[in-house]
Design a protein around this motif. Structure first.
Motif, PDB file in Angstrom:
ATOM      1  N   GLN A  84       0.817  -1.214   0.000  1.00 51.84           N
ATOM      2  CA  GLN A  84       0.000   0.000   0.000  1.00 51.84           C
ATOM      3  C   GLN A  84       0.851   1.266   0.000  1.00 51.84           C
ATOM      4  OE1 GLN A  84      -2.742   0.244   3.268  1.00 51.84           O
ATOM      5  NE2 GLN A  84      -3.541   2.243   2.678  1.00 51.84           N
ATOM      6  N   TYR A  85       1.943   1.266   0.768  1.00 55.35           N
ATOM      7  CA  TYR A  85       2.759   2.465   0.907  1.00 55.35           C
ATOM      8  C   TYR A  85       4.145   2.312   0.284  1.00 55.35           C
ATOM      9  CZ  TYR A  85      -0.830   3.865   4.272  1.00 55.35           C
ATOM     10  OH  TYR A  85      -2.017   4.199   4.870  1.00 55.35           O
ATOM     11  N   ARG A  86       4.296   1.401  -0.660  1.00 52.52           N
ATOM     12  CA  ARG A  86       5.608   1.245  -1.291  1.00 52.52           C
ATOM     13  C   ARG A  86       5.972   2.517  -2.051  1.00 52.52           C
ATOM     14  NH1 ARG A  86       3.065  -2.486  -5.008  1.00 52.52           N
ATOM     15  NH2 ARG A  86       4.110  -4.241  -4.039  1.00 52.52           N
ATOM     16  N   SER A  87       7.257   2.762  -2.161  1.00 51.96           N
ATOM     17  CA  SER A  87       7.760   3.936  -2.874  1.00 51.96           C
ATOM     18  C   SER A  87       8.036   3.551  -4.322  1.00 51.96           C
ATOM     19  CB  SER A  87       9.039   4.446  -2.195  1.00 51.96           C
ATOM     20  OG  SER A  87       9.566   5.557  -2.896  1.00 51.96           O
ATOM     21  N   VAL A  88       7.259   4.127  -5.241  1.00 53.26           N
ATOM     22  CA  VAL A  88       7.348   3.737  -6.652  1.00 53.26           C
ATOM     23  C   VAL A  88       7.312   4.967  -7.554  1.00 53.26           C
ATOM     24  CG1 VAL A  88       6.395   2.272  -8.473  1.00 53.26           C
ATOM     25  CG2 VAL A  88       6.011   1.669  -6.079  1.00 53.26           C
ATOM     26  N   ILE A  89       8.094   4.923  -8.612  1.00 54.55           N
ATOM     27  CA  ILE A  89       8.008   5.911  -9.690  1.00 54.55           C
ATOM     28  C   ILE A  89       7.595   5.155 -10.947  1.00 54.55           C
ATOM     29  CG2 ILE A  89       9.226   7.614 -11.091  1.00 54.55           C
ATOM     30  CD1 ILE A  89      11.234   7.902  -8.775  1.00 54.55           C
ATOM     31  N   TRP A  90       6.461   5.534 -11.530  1.00 51.05           N
ATOM     32  CA  TRP A  90       6.007   4.904 -12.768  1.00 51.05           C
ATOM     33  C   TRP A  90       6.462   5.766 -13.945  1.00 51.05           C
ATOM     34  CZ3 TRP A  90       3.257   4.574  -8.265  1.00 51.05           C
ATOM     35  CH2 TRP A  90       2.833   3.296  -7.872  1.00 51.05           C
TER      36      TRP A  90
END
Length: 211
Positions: A84-90
């Motif tokens: 839910q709170y993962r750090s991601v850049i799409w």
């Protein structure tokens, strides 16, 4: 949480729109089904995210990423909420992917210098043929949450002031009472509608879980 990042992106000159929603780190979300806030909280594999539409003539992708890094601590991993709170850049193309990966490397060096844990940020390249299957907009009550909350509290504060002043002997102020009461009821009704949407979303999530 996507509330603060959405507010931050919305304030940038050149940002045309920002939408809070739920995104996956794979190019197909068919196996997840239609998400809700409660399904994401239960751990359906999606991540709270913000989709940003911007004018590259006014704001660069690098500037957007600077805001991304400023708005969260990527070294923090919440137990039980890793998805839910993962750090991601799409990233939507090769250039964005290259820039995003560069900022991740820079962040790792900065975090190491300041004694923080290594950021757990990942970069995901979106398959442009199916972008709508990666990101799903969140419920209405999540959109522009901080802006709406500030507006509600400010509105209620103004209404309360008018009600207090309206009880004074001045005929001019007394005439404001009707308007103040109407505005107060409108704000409360607005809050009620969003609360009802929250309840319906919770019920839908519970039914989906039972099925």
């Amino acid at each position: 949480c996507f509330w603060a990042p959405q507010a931050a992106f919305s304030q940038l000159e050149g940002v045309l729109s920002s939408t809070a929603g739920y995104a996956s780190v794979v190019n197909s979300t068919d196996s997840f089904g239609r998400p809700s806030y409660f399904s994401v909280c239960r751990g359906d594999g999606r991540t709270e995210a913000v989709q940003v539409e911007y004018d590259p003539r006014k704001v660069s992708y690098e500037q957007l990423l600077r805001t991304f890094w400023q708005e969260h601590d990527a070294s923090i991993v919440v137990p039980g909420k890793e998805d839910q709170y993962r750090s991601v850049i799409w990233a939507h193309d090769e250039q964005q992917q290259r820039i995003a990966e560069m900022t991740v490397r820079e962040a790792k060096e900065q975090y190491e210098t300041t004694g923080r844990d290594t950021p757990a940020t990942v970069v995901v390249r979106i398959d442009d043929s199916t972008p709508g299957r990666i990101f799903i907009p969140a419920e209405t009550y999540h959109q522009n949450f901080w802006a709406k909350t500030r507006a509600k509290f400010f509105g209620l504060a103004v209404v309360q002031l008018l009600l207090v002043l309206g009880t004074q002997s001045s005929p001019q102020l007394s005439s404001l009472l009707g308007t103040a009461v109407f505005v107060q009821q409108a704000i409360i009704f607005w809050w009620f509608l969003e609360s009802a949407e929250l309840v319906f979303s919770a019920a839908r999530g519970m039914l989906a879980k039972e099925q």
